[in-house]
Design an enzyme around this catalytic site. Structure first.
Site, PDB file in Angstrom:
ATOM      1  N   GLN A  42       0.809  -1.216   0.000  1.00 43.69           N
ATOM      2  CA  GLN A  42       0.000   0.000   0.000  1.00 43.69           C
ATOM      3  C   GLN A  42       0.845   1.269   0.000  1.00 43.69           C
ATOM      4  O   GLN A  42       0.447   2.298   0.528  1.00 43.69           O
ATOM      5  CB  GLN A  42      -0.937  -0.010   1.215  1.00 43.69           C
ATOM      6  N   CYS A  43       1.997   1.206  -0.616  1.00 43.53           N
ATOM      7  CA  CYS A  43       2.929   2.331  -0.665  1.00 43.53           C
ATOM      8  C   CYS A  43       2.772   3.049  -2.010  1.00 43.53           C
ATOM      9  O   CYS A  43       2.409   2.426  -3.014  1.00 43.53           O
ATOM     10  CB  CYS A  43       4.352   1.793  -0.509  1.00 43.53           C
ATOM     11  N   GLY A  44       3.074   4.340  -2.032  1.00 41.09           N
ATOM     12  CA  GLY A  44       3.051   5.079  -3.287  1.00 41.09           C
ATOM     13  C   GLY A  44       4.052   4.551  -4.300  1.00 41.09           C
ATOM     14  O   GLY A  44       3.921   4.778  -5.500  1.00 41.09           O
ATOM     15  N   LEU A  45       5.063   3.815  -3.819  1.00 40.97           N
ATOM     16  CA  LEU A  45       6.089   3.253  -4.703  1.00 40.97           C
ATOM     17  C   LEU A  45       5.759   1.832  -5.161  1.00 40.97           C
ATOM     18  O   LEU A  45       6.505   1.234  -5.931  1.00 40.97           O
ATOM     19  CB  LEU A  45       7.439   3.238  -3.969  1.00 40.97           C
ATOM     20  N   THR A  46       4.648   1.282  -4.690  1.00 42.51           N
ATOM     21  CA  THR A  46       4.313  -0.120  -4.956  1.00 42.51           C
ATOM     22  C   THR A  46       4.187  -0.417  -6.446  1.00 42.51           C
ATOM     23  O   THR A  46       4.854  -1.318  -6.964  1.00 42.51           O
ATOM     24  CB  THR A  46       3.013  -0.518  -4.220  1.00 42.51           C
TER      25      THR A  46
END
Length: 169
Positions: A42-46
């Site tokens: 659930q990360c912006g970098l996922t």
């Protein structure tokens, strides 16, 4: 696992848990170039990282590249799911064919021994702690940590270094 009396010399001295809780002796990866990465769903970098990792893996797995992904919930609680949920998401949404291991801590007293070793091998500019999801370590065919990349470094931008270690033009 490395014995208490001897200091680990390479990542091959470690045993980790796979997504099913089974022991995996990392010496099975001898002769492979590895990217070891702490991941989160659930990360912006996922999206960018998983998409890139899948592409780079498909491109170089036959030449000896392996990606070892370790889910971690230490950064913003961005990996809250069970290991089954994580694996299902990664394999379904991102078509990942590389191994997803059991959830680990990468910092603090409960940090996985492998991560303590990785950080001690390549601290420097980054300091001793992992700063965020998708920090990447590049490991050569002998199990030595040769480089560390920030979370915002895409796997695609590591390609030159990967090719050099694989010995491909």
């Amino acid at each position: 696992m490395a014995s208490q009396s001897s200091k680990p010399q390479s990542i091959y001295d470690f045993t980790v848990k796979d997504a099913k809780g089974n022991d995996v002796d990392l010496s099975i990866y001898k002769g492979k170039v590895l990217i070891i990465v702490n991941v989160a769903s659930q990360c912006g970098l996922t999206n960018s990282n998983y998409t890139d990792m899948t592409e780079i893996y498909k491109k170089y797995k036959d030449q000896g590249l392996e990606i070892l992904a370790f889910p971690c919930n230490q950064f913003g609680g961005q990996e809250p799911g069970s290991i089954e949920e994580i694996q299902n998401m990664v394999c379904t949404r991102f078509k990942a064919e590389y191994p997803i291991f059991d959830k680990v801590d990468v910092n603090g007293d409960n940090a996985a021994p492998l991560y303590k070793f990785l950080k001690s091998s390549k601290g420097g500019f980054f300091g001793d702690s992992i700063k965020w999801n998708f920090s990447k370590f590049l490991v050569d065919k002998e199990g030595n940590v040769v480089d560390r990349y920030s979370p915002t470094t895409t796997p695609a931008s590591m390609e030159k270094d990967i090719k050099k270690l694989l010995g491909v033009a």
